[in-house]
Design an enzyme around this catalytic site. Structure first.
Site, mmCIF file in Angstrom:
data_model
loop_
_atom_site.group_PDB
_atom_site.id
_atom_site.type_symbol
_atom_site.label_atom_id
_atom_site.label_comp_id
_atom_site.label_asym_id
_atom_site.label_seq_id
_atom_site.Cartn_x
_atom_site.Cartn_y
_atom_site.Cartn_z
ATOM 1 N N ALA A 98 -2.792 -3.393 -28.210
ATOM 2 C CA ALA A 98 -2.709 -4.399 -27.153
ATOM 3 C C ALA A 98 -3.873 -5.387 -27.232
ATOM 4 C CB ALA A 98 -2.695 -3.733 -25.786
ATOM 5 N N ASN A 152 -5.266 4.795 -28.286
ATOM 6 C CA ASN A 152 -6.204 3.907 -27.638
ATOM 7 C C ASN A 152 -5.660 3.394 -26.308
ATOM 8 O OD1 ASN A 152 -8.063 1.985 -26.911
ATOM 9 N ND2 ASN A 152 -8.252 1.078 -28.925
ATOM 10 N N ASP A 153 -4.670 2.531 -26.371
ATOM 11 C CA ASP A 153 -4.199 1.906 -25.137
ATOM 12 C C ASP A 153 -3.655 2.915 -24.130
ATOM 13 O OD1 ASP A 153 -4.868 -0.583 -26.155
ATOM 14 O OD2 ASP A 153 -2.947 -0.788 -27.179
ATOM 15 N N VAL A 154 -3.058 4.013 -24.630
ATOM 16 C CA VAL A 154 -2.438 4.969 -23.705
ATOM 17 C C VAL A 154 -3.465 5.817 -22.978
ATOM 18 C CG1 VAL A 154 -0.292 5.077 -25.015
ATOM 19 C CG2 VAL A 154 -2.096 6.739 -25.475
ATOM 20 N N VAL A 155 -4.747 5.709 -23.360
ATOM 21 C CA VAL A 155 -5.788 6.436 -22.633
ATOM 22 C C VAL A 155 -6.808 5.464 -22.034
ATOM 23 C CG1 VAL A 155 -5.574 8.560 -23.953
ATOM 24 C CG2 VAL A 155 -7.118 6.795 -24.770
#
Lengths: 466, 102
Positions: free
Chosen positions: A433, A392-395
């Site tokens: 996050a 999620n957060d990394v994209v």
């Protein structure tokens, strides 16, 4: 002669630590490096038990030996048992747990050495420093362990915790200095210091969010190294000194490398700008406009089947669902159809840098198919389908587009450049996050809801029928 | 103040070792690919288990009549062993997975 053997053993152990750690830094030699370090450790321990008493000319009663061997046997059985059984997804918290054990050892040594060194400020400094750092490392690691294993999810913040923590640190230093300089022999002081250090370790880690835990563990790892080094000073023991300092400095560099990968500074991790930012973002309610397009397993399978180039972006959700094996099956199936399939690995995919590589390696994924973020980011624009599994957060494009986002500036995978995006997630819930992801509202994105394992299994079945 | 000066003079060799080891540690880790960060952290974690030597030394030197001390030392050796054995075994397990690839 005996002194020579003891010193030789410690020398070989120290060299073993250095070579071992060096070899751990390259995929080809890593395993051997670990064994070399383990050999050095075993040698140092055996030399301490069997040769040291002769060189120091002390008579050690038999039952003390019995106690030492029993303790080592118990520790070996438990440690080995835990290490062999634990699932690879639980790796980060396991490292944290073992780190805490080392810290506790240093703390207990400090407690026991206190009264031997009253009146010797130099040695007392080593005793106190080792005990304080060991205690902080132990308590902090236990909190980190609890957080990572999901026993404690939300960061806990006391009012003005930064000031409180700073005051506590000052109090600990002051009390330590007082003991060293006055040479008080009353053990109440050392127990008070012990309790304060434990409390500080807890308060130090409590406010830090789960996403930052790997950094914290790495930091506490170097703390424990430092505590061991103080022990080395105390006992004039070269193996402890070199091993401890080595881990202390290597651990610090590793910590910095990790914070860099996440585009965070160590101070912001410790003083907690991250969590507060995300709370503020959630509170202000920056709602993302748009519709979410849902796709079933057959839609996903069709998209994948007619692609020429597919990139898979795995995240922690994949690990939680234990779906790495079925993902590998999917990848092989697509490869057999002549589709170019690669994995894009974000530096902090999973819960620790490199964690995702370990998990995929466990599922026999070919090492060459795992591509680092910097190497693959330009390939997304030529990619037909990106399959995001549990990431999620990394994209999240907000890291590039939205300066108010708490993850703004974090390097991300340029998933949105691809022609089609399939996102597998359990629900629309925000990631670790705690922030919304506009990628899910992108018209190119199809959401494949469901547990990664069952969803991917269905996709594989559909693909097999095509 | 004198204490500090004396300590510095007496332990000069140790201080040299500390400084050199800091550089060794930095050099070793400097250029490691992110892939290996987790095993490396785990391996380093096992190495600081060397603190167990301190726990053993404490026990070897302890007066046999000191029951509480023996108990604490016993616990310290167990925890130190956990750190060492668990750390190395888990690192080996992680690295084993890198190797079993086709």
């Amino acid at each position: 002669m005996e002194t020579f053997l003891l010193n030789l053993a410690y020398l070989v152990a120290s060299v073993g630590f250095i070579i071992g750690l060096k070899m751990l830094g390259s995929p080809k030699t890593a395993r051997k490096g670990n064994l070399i370090a383990a050999f050095g450790m075993t040698l140092a321990i055996l030399a301490t038990i069997f040769i040291y008493p002769h060189t120091a000319q002390i008579k050690v009663p038999g039952f003390v030996y019995a106690l030492i061997f029993t303790a080592i046997a118990i520790g070996t059985i438990i440690g080995w048992g835990i290490a062999v059984k634990v699932e690879m997804t639980k790796m980060p918290e396991l490292v944290s747990f073992f780190n805490g054990m080392g810290g506790a050892t240093a703390a207990l040594i400090g407690l026991l050495e206190f009264h031997h060194n009253v009146g010797n400020p130099g040695k007392m400094f080593m005793v106190i420093a080792g005990m304080v750092i060991g205690s902080i490392s132990f308590a902090g690691s236990m909190i980190a362990w609890a957080k990572l294993s999901g026993k404690m999810r939300k960061p806990v913040r006391l009012p003005s915790y930064n000031i409180l923590n700073t005051l506590m640190a000052i109090l600990i230093i002051a009390l330590g200095a007082y003991i060293i300089y006055t040479g008080v022999a009353n053990p109440a002081y050392i127990y008070a210091l012990f309790a304060l250090s434990l409390l500080y370790g807890v308060l130090f880690v409590l406010p830090i969010g789960g996403a930052d835990m790997p950094v914290v563990i790495s930091l506490l790892n170097s703390f424990t190294g430092l505590a061991a080094a103080f022990g080395g000073f105390l006992y004039d023991n070269m193996a402890m000194l070199t091993g401890g300092i080595l881990v202390g400095s290597a651990g610090t560099i590793l910590t910095i490398a990790m914070t860099k990968a996440m585009n965070r500074s160590l101070t912001s991790v410790i003083f907690g700008a991250f969590g507060e930012g995300s709370n503020a973002a959630a509170g202000s309610g920056t709602k993302i406009q748009g519709n979410v397009k849902e796709a079933g397993p057959s839609d996903a399978a069709i998209l994948l089947n007619y692609a020429n180039k597919v990139i898979i972006v795995p995240g922690y959700g994949l690990a939680v669902a234990q779906a790495q094996h079925v993902l590998h099956e999917l990848e092989e199936l697509l490869s057999k159809k002549g589709i170019d399939v690669k994995y894009a690995i974000h530096p902090v995919a999973g819960r620790m840098p490199g964690h995702m590589n370990v998990l995929l390696a466990e599922a026999n994924v070919d090492y060459d198919k795992l591509v680092d973020m910097d190497d693959i980011n330009n390939e997304f624009k030529n990619t037909d389908v990106v399959l995001v599994v549990g990431a999620n957060d990394v994209v999240n494009p907000a890291a590039k587009n939205d300066p108010s986002s708490p993850i703004y500036g974090m390097p991300i995978l340029n998933v949105e450049d691809a022609k089609n995006i399939i996102v597998n997630k359990r629900s629309m819930k925000p990631g670790y996050a705690g922030i919304e992801n506009e990628l899910f509202y992108n018209p190119k994105t199809s959401m494949l809801f469901g547990d990664a394992k069952s969803a991917l299994t269905k996709v594989v079945q559909e693909l097999k029928g095509m | 103040m004198n204490d500090i000066l004396e300590f510095f003079n007496q332990n000069l060799q140790m201080i040299y070792i500390v400084i050199l080891m800091i550089f060794v540690g930095v050099e070793i880790i400097g250029h490691v690919p992110a892939v290996l960060h987790t095993p490396l952290m785990s391996g380093a974690n096992a190495i600081h288990g060397v603190v167990i030597i301190g726990a053993i030394l404490v026990m070897l030197h302890m007066e046999p009549s000191n029951k509480l001390g023996m108990a604490i030392g016993f616990l310290a050796v167990i925890l130190g062993t956990l750190n060492v054995v668990g750390g190395f075994v888990v690192t080996d397990r992680m690295l084993d997975m890198f190797k079993t690839k086709k």
